[in-house]
Design a protein around this motif. Structure first.
Motif, mmCIF file in Angstrom:
data_model
loop_
_atom_site.group_PDB
_atom_site.id
_atom_site.type_symbol
_atom_site.label_atom_id
_atom_site.label_comp_id
_atom_site.label_asym_id
_atom_site.label_seq_id
_atom_site.Cartn_x
_atom_site.Cartn_y
_atom_site.Cartn_z
ATOM 1 N N ASP A 115 -4.282 -23.113 30.156
ATOM 2 C CA ASP A 115 -4.897 -23.300 29.189
ATOM 3 C C ASP A 115 -4.589 -22.388 28.303
ATOM 4 O OD1 ASP A 115 -6.359 -25.914 30.443
ATOM 5 O OD2 ASP A 115 -7.985 -24.925 31.100
ATOM 6 N N VAL A 116 -3.474 -22.104 28.150
ATOM 7 C CA VAL A 116 -2.807 -21.593 26.587
ATOM 8 C C VAL A 116 -2.831 -22.076 25.499
ATOM 9 C CG1 VAL A 116 -2.829 -19.117 25.448
ATOM 10 C CG2 VAL A 116 -2.856 -19.679 27.825
ATOM 11 N N ALA A 117 -2.409 -21.913 24.187
ATOM 12 C CA ALA A 117 -1.880 -23.056 23.451
ATOM 13 C C ALA A 117 -0.368 -22.380 23.669
ATOM 14 C CB ALA A 117 -3.082 -22.895 22.007
ATOM 15 N N HIS A 118 -0.169 -21.315 23.454
ATOM 16 C CA HIS A 118 1.903 -20.777 22.615
ATOM 17 C C HIS A 118 2.055 -20.055 23.457
ATOM 18 C CE1 HIS A 118 0.547 -22.416 18.871
ATOM 19 N NE2 HIS A 118 -0.143 -21.767 18.792
ATOM 20 N N GLY A 119 3.279 -20.273 24.031
ATOM 21 C CA GLY A 119 4.338 -19.572 25.340
ATOM 22 C C GLY A 119 5.365 -19.672 24.865
ATOM 23 N N ILE A 120 6.112 -18.060 24.382
ATOM 24 C CA ILE A 120 6.937 -17.311 24.702
ATOM 25 C C ILE A 120 7.885 -17.156 25.141
ATOM 26 C CG2 ILE A 120 7.806 -15.379 22.662
ATOM 27 C CD1 ILE A 120 4.653 -16.626 22.313
ATOM 28 N N GLY B 68 -4.541 -15.095 31.822
ATOM 29 C CA GLY B 68 -3.985 -15.599 30.432
ATOM 30 C C GLY B 68 -3.940 -16.530 28.982
ATOM 31 N N GLY B 69 -5.410 -17.035 29.103
ATOM 32 C CA GLY B 69 -6.122 -17.125 28.183
ATOM 33 C C GLY B 69 -7.010 -16.181 27.636
ATOM 34 N N ILE B 70 -7.579 -15.601 28.475
ATOM 35 C CA ILE B 70 -8.548 -14.831 28.414
ATOM 36 C C ILE B 70 -8.791 -13.770 26.710
ATOM 37 C CG2 ILE B 70 -10.486 -13.627 29.536
ATOM 38 C CD1 ILE B 70 -10.087 -15.765 32.052
ATOM 39 N N GLY B 71 -7.468 -12.718 27.296
ATOM 40 C CA GLY B 71 -7.231 -11.693 26.567
ATOM 41 C C GLY B 71 -6.575 -12.244 25.319
ATOM 42 N N ARG B 72 -5.749 -11.357 24.255
ATOM 43 C CA ARG B 72 -5.473 -11.932 23.326
ATOM 44 C C ARG B 72 -4.065 -12.505 23.506
ATOM 45 N NH1 ARG B 72 -6.492 -9.640 18.185
ATOM 46 N NH2 ARG B 72 -5.038 -11.188 16.880
ATOM 47 N N ILE B 73 -3.729 -12.154 24.383
ATOM 48 C CA ILE B 73 -2.024 -12.016 24.483
ATOM 49 C C ILE B 73 -1.533 -11.730 25.953
ATOM 50 C CG2 ILE B 73 0.198 -11.707 24.548
ATOM 51 C CD1 ILE B 73 0.154 -10.567 21.813
ATOM 52 N N SER B 74 -1.243 -12.749 26.913
ATOM 53 C CA SER B 74 -1.092 -12.135 27.816
ATOM 54 C C SER B 74 0.794 -12.021 28.824
ATOM 55 C CB SER B 74 -1.836 -12.807 28.943
ATOM 56 O OG SER B 74 -0.992 -15.003 28.818
ATOM 57 N N CYS B 75 0.979 -11.610 29.100
ATOM 58 C CA CYS B 75 2.754 -11.774 29.880
ATOM 59 C C CYS B 75 2.543 -11.892 31.210
ATOM 60 C CB CYS B 75 2.571 -9.702 29.330
ATOM 61 S SG CYS B 75 1.810 -9.743 27.566
ATOM 62 N N PHE B 76 3.418 -12.917 31.215
ATOM 63 C CA PHE B 76 3.499 -13.239 32.740
ATOM 64 C C PHE B 76 5.319 -12.049 32.977
ATOM 65 C CE2 PHE B 76 0.284 -15.887 32.132
ATOM 66 C CZ PHE B 76 -0.120 -16.222 33.025
ATOM 67 N N SER B 77 5.523 -12.212 34.485
ATOM 68 C CA SER B 77 6.994 -11.886 35.105
ATOM 69 C C SER B 77 7.617 -13.337 35.657
ATOM 70 C CB SER B 77 7.109 -10.362 35.568
ATOM 71 O OG SER B 77 7.886 -10.609 35.726
ATOM 72 N N PHE B 78 8.926 -13.297 35.584
ATOM 73 C CA PHE B 78 9.106 -14.923 36.468
ATOM 74 C C PHE B 78 10.531 -13.642 37.429
ATOM 75 C CE2 PHE B 78 8.201 -16.778 32.785
ATOM 76 C CZ PHE B 78 6.381 -17.202 33.323
ATOM 77 N N TYR B 79 10.761 -12.332 37.899
ATOM 78 C CA TYR B 79 11.518 -11.314 38.405
ATOM 79 C C TYR B 79 11.252 -13.136 39.137
ATOM 80 C CZ TYR B 79 12.687 -7.687 41.556
ATOM 81 O OH TYR B 79 13.905 -7.236 41.514
ATOM 82 N N PRO B 80 12.393 -12.103 40.537
ATOM 83 C CA PRO B 80 12.476 -12.902 42.059
ATOM 84 C C PRO B 80 11.638 -13.126 42.852
ATOM 85 C CG PRO B 80 14.279 -12.726 41.076
ATOM 86 C CD PRO B 80 13.998 -11.934 40.391
ATOM 87 N N ASP C 247 -3.087 -18.188 22.283
ATOM 88 C CA ASP C 247 -3.916 -19.005 21.068
ATOM 89 C C ASP C 247 -3.875 -18.669 20.374
ATOM 90 O OD1 ASP C 247 -4.777 -21.144 23.505
ATOM 91 O OD2 ASP C 247 -6.617 -19.117 23.928
ATOM 92 N N ASP C 248 -3.097 -17.602 20.353
ATOM 93 C CA ASP C 248 -3.338 -17.234 18.610
ATOM 94 C C ASP C 248 -2.241 -17.531 17.894
ATOM 95 O OD1 ASP C 248 -2.669 -15.738 15.856
ATOM 96 O OD2 ASP C 248 -3.934 -14.495 16.614
ATOM 97 N N ALA C 249 -1.700 -18.864 16.920
ATOM 98 C CA ALA C 249 -0.656 -19.312 16.565
ATOM 99 C C ALA C 249 0.499 -18.069 15.540
ATOM 100 C CB ALA C 249 -1.051 -20.455 15.692
#
Ligand SMILES: *Cc1c(COP(=O)(O)O)cnc(C)c1O
Length: 365
Positions: free
Chosen positions: A50-55, A172-184, A200-202
């Motif tokens: 439920d977040v708008a943008h993913g980088i 993931g969408g509750i703070g200003r930005i959230s950070c995920f890892s896909f380490y194996p 969510d901030d463009a």
């Protein structure tokens, strides 16, 4: 017969056809960095949170670094971080030239203690990074309320918490930005490195996209000093395949955790608990034992692999020694360091193996 702590091979064999096809299609496309697979993965991953943008980036650490740069964190600023987390959370603060300020964790949830966070705020505090440690969401409502009152940005470190929820909302969408890892070894793992920042901030999303790729909105037009933190196309393609299985794997983790809980609860040992209103995704299944090292050896003697997350809290680690913290400052974090033991838990782990691990733990107590 050994019980492995983690077995990524089993998971690969179960989805081999889908993964192999996606990898080969990507090779044939001759697009190796970013591109349509990474774009599609970004959209599909943030939709589930439920977040708008993913980088998408090269690692979770890169996502933390760019999250802070996008927020303007720099020299002279302070960022509050729990003492009990993986070193990346605090290292990324140092990469910005800012100072990590440690706070303690709550003794029950092992996530950032809102009162300890509030006590560490100074006029220099620019951000706070609650960590959803082991897959349990940090107590975000009070943390966000305190941060808002002081004009501090909240960055969720969700590296261990894909699909976790707090009061019904995905993390993931509750703070200003959230950070995920896909380490194996993470709940959603690439076959190599990977990470993603979500917001969510463009405007912040645009900044992080530029920072990830040499500051180029157009090729060779560099708007700022930036980085090469791009995600490989093959990892994007693999992560798209794996994302389709993530909900099922997450439920499998939760069922295995609840089997451990029912087998171990009566033992008087402290066992990982899901806090009220939170969906714990059990990246790590913890038990806490005063005689942890002896228990670990007892399990190893029976071929049961375990791990520690994390044996030394960050305020007592060498990279942060210059900050001048002392032993005894963060009792809950230090107790985790001394007593926490991670038991084997992954979606393919068999019920009989869980029973064997639990029986070995019970035989020790
Ligand atoms: C794994 C992890 C990171 C770093 O992610 P990488 O993808 O390994 O760079 C950051 N914070 C926490 C809590 C982690 O577990």
């Amino acid at each position: 017969m050994t019980v492995k702590f983690l077995d990524l091979g089993q998971q690969y064999r179960a989805i081999k056809e889908e993964v192999d096809a996606a990898v080969i299609a990507t090779l044939e496309s001759s697009i190796f960095v970013l591109g349509p697979e990474v774009d599609a993965f970004e959209r599909e991953f943030v939709a589930k949170h439920d977040v708008a943008h993913g980088i998408a980036m090269h690692s979770g650490t890169a996502a933390l670094h760019l999250a802070m740069l996008a927020l303007g964190v720099g020299p002279g600023d302070e960022v509050i971080v729990p003492a009990m987390t993986f070193t990346a959370t605090a290292a990324a603060v140092c990469y910005c030239g800012a100072t990590p300020v440690f706070a303690d964790v709550d003794p029950k949830s092992h996530t950032l203690d809102p009162a300890s966070f509030e006590a560490r705020i100074t006029p220099k505090t620019k951000a706070v990074i609650p960590v959803h440690l082991y897959g349990q969401p940090a107590d975000l409502d009070p943390i966000v309320a305190i941060a808002d009152r002081h004009g501090i940005a909240v960055i969720e470190d969700a590296a261990q918490a894909h699909l976790a929820r707090y009061n019904g909302r995905p993390v993931g969408g509750i703070g200003r930005i959230s950070c995920f890892s896909f380490y194996p070894g993470k709940n959603l793992g690439a076959y190599g490195e990977g990470g993603l920042a979500a917001t969510d901030d463009a405007e912040l999303a645009h900044k992080m996209r530029l920072l990830r790729d040499w500051g180029q909105a157009r090729k060779y037009d560099h708007e700022m000093l930036a980085y090469n933190y791009r995600m490989d196309s093959i990892q994007g393609a693999i992560l798209r395949v794996k994302l389709r299985h993530l909900e099922g794997w997450t439920e499998a983790r939760r069922q295995r955790a609840s089997l451990y809980q029912s087998l171990l609860q009566a033992e008087g040992a402290e066992v990982a608990q899901e806090m009220p209103g939170r969906r714990h995704v059990y990246h790590i299944f913890s038990i806490f034992y005063p005689e942890r090292d002896r228990l670990r050896q007892h399990l190893a003697d029976q071929g049961i692999e375990t791990s520690l997350h994390y044996p030394v809290p960050l305020h007592l680690q060498k990279p942060y020694a210059h900050l001048g913290y002392r032993e005894g400052e963060f009792p809950a974090s230090e107790r985790v360091g001394k007593e926490q033991l991670s038991l084997p838990l992954y979606p393919e782990l068999g019920e009989a193996e869980i029973e064997r691990v639990a029986a070995a733990v019970r035989a020790f107590s």
